[in-house]
Write an enzyme that holds these catalytic residues in place. Structure first.
Site, mmCIF file in Angstrom:
data_model
loop_
_atom_site.group_PDB
_atom_site.id
_atom_site.type_symbol
_atom_site.label_atom_id
_atom_site.label_comp_id
_atom_site.label_asym_id
_atom_site.label_seq_id
_atom_site.Cartn_x
_atom_site.Cartn_y
_atom_site.Cartn_z
ATOM 1 N N ASP A 228 -25.000 -8.638 -0.309
ATOM 2 C CA ASP A 228 -26.413 -9.039 -0.277
ATOM 3 C C ASP A 228 -27.280 -7.800 -0.046
ATOM 4 O OD1 ASP A 228 -26.210 -8.460 2.390
ATOM 5 O OD2 ASP A 228 -26.474 -10.516 3.091
ATOM 6 N N ASP B 218 -22.429 -19.647 -4.025
ATOM 7 C CA ASP B 218 -21.907 -19.259 -2.712
ATOM 8 C C ASP B 218 -22.556 -20.161 -1.674
ATOM 9 O OD1 ASP B 218 -24.531 -17.742 -2.764
ATOM 10 O OD2 ASP B 218 -23.836 -17.292 -0.746
#
Ligand SMILES: [Zn+2]
Length: 339
Positions: free
Chosen positions: A53, A241
């Site tokens: 991320d 996810d």
């Protein structure tokens, strides 16, 4: 770390990829340690897809949730750390540099966070900053690709995040500007819950999916429940996810397909799976596996009664076996959708 599982457990549950936290990994174990292993894949011995991320969420959380003094400007995010209240700056370039240190397969641009209750003016500001930061991320990305000698085949992929809150014209504007800059993959950020139902706004997700060019990867960040995944898959979203399957497993909630063999396309939207609450006393003497059609380490080897017992005595093995099963449920769902 997927709580209580190792990389072998993930592979045996047919998990194809993981998302790692850039901000956390940069502080512990740190990029120098990861560098010794050629990145996080070598460190955790996981050969699958690794997405890092941007680290933005953790930095914004410090400011928004923990009320740590900070400021978000076009230059980057300024926040204070430690007892000395030292000012620290986190920029789009920092985010990309950290992710190259992690050596992930998909690198995510730093995006500006839009609070759920943001005004139209605030949403527009966040969209403009997201576009500005995405172009700086792209430039930093290209510099690092050249510096590290990657080819078009060996370089990581770069993903941008489409913002715009509930304003469709701003989502469209954001997507068009990001497409002009050029990215390999696109995701979405901000609040996507329909306030009237409390559920994921599927119409908005379809709208966003249609804004993304056909040859680009569509990453449904944070999605979702099995039912939401089915809907999003049909809209063209390809990567998912979510913390649901692992967290539910630790809370004794297991997912089971109602049909056998599984035929997702034949069953109605919400009816193709059900929950087994394994802590219920009805399972105390149940000799049948959680799902007799499942090939996971739990269902192949153990009864519901045994898992019920492991939870009752609070043994950590319960977490591991339940988590493996729920992940295998999700990977079977995806296998079925792809068929
Ligand atoms: Zn299973």
């Amino acid at each position: 770390v997927t709580k209580s599982l190792d990389s072998q457990d993930l592979l045996e549950a047919h998990v194809e990829g993981v998302v790692v936290n850039s901000y956390h990994l940069a502080s512990e174990p740190g990029l120098a340690t990861l560098g010794r292993f050629n990145g996080v894949k070598g460190f955790m011995n996981f050969p699958g897809l690794v997405v890092s991320d941007s680290g933005g969420w953790q930095v914004f959380s410090l400011i928004y949730r923990n009320n740590i003094p900070g400021d978000i400007t076009d230059a980057g995010v300024v926040f204070t750390v430690g007892s000395a209240q030292k000012k620290q700056m986190f920029t789009p370039e920092d985010s990309i540099r950290v992710q190259f240190g992690i050596n992930s397969d998909i690198v995510v641009c730093l995006d500006d966070f839009t609070p759920p209750n943001a005004s139209q003016e605030k949403i527009r500001e966040s969209v403009e900053r997201t576009i500005l930061w995405a172009s700086r991320c792209k430039a930093a990305f290209l510099r690092l690709v050249a510096e590290k000698g990657y080819s078009e085949q060996t370089r990581p992929l770069l993903m941008a995040v489409i913002h715009g809150g509930w304003r469709r014209e701003l989502r469209k504007f954001c997507a068009e500007e990001l497409v002009k800059i050029g990215f390999d993959a696109f995701g979405f950020g901000g609040y996507l819950i329909d306030d009237s139902t409390g559920k994921l706004d599927l119409e908005l997700l379809k709208f966003i999916a249609d804004l993304i060019p056909h040859d680009k990867i569509k990453f449904a960040l944070g999605v979702g429940s099995p039912a939401d995944i089915v809907q999003c898959f049909h809209m063209g979203w390809q990567i998912f996810d979510c913390t649901l399957p692992t967290r539910d497993a630790r809370h004794k909630r297991l997912y089971v397909f109602t049909g056998s063999p599984i035929r997702i396309n034949d069953v109605h939207y919400a009816d193709f799976y059900k929950y087994v609450y394994i802590n219920r006393n009805v399972f105390k003497n149940d000799e049948i596996p959680v799902d007799p059609t499942c090939d996971c380490a739990l269902c192949k080897n153990y009864s519901k009664a045994y898992l019920h017992h492991l939870f009752k005595i609070n043994d950590t093995l319960a977490f591991r076996l339940a988590t493996i099963h729920n992940l295998r449920f999700y990977t079977r769902l995806i296998e079925c959708l792809r068929q």
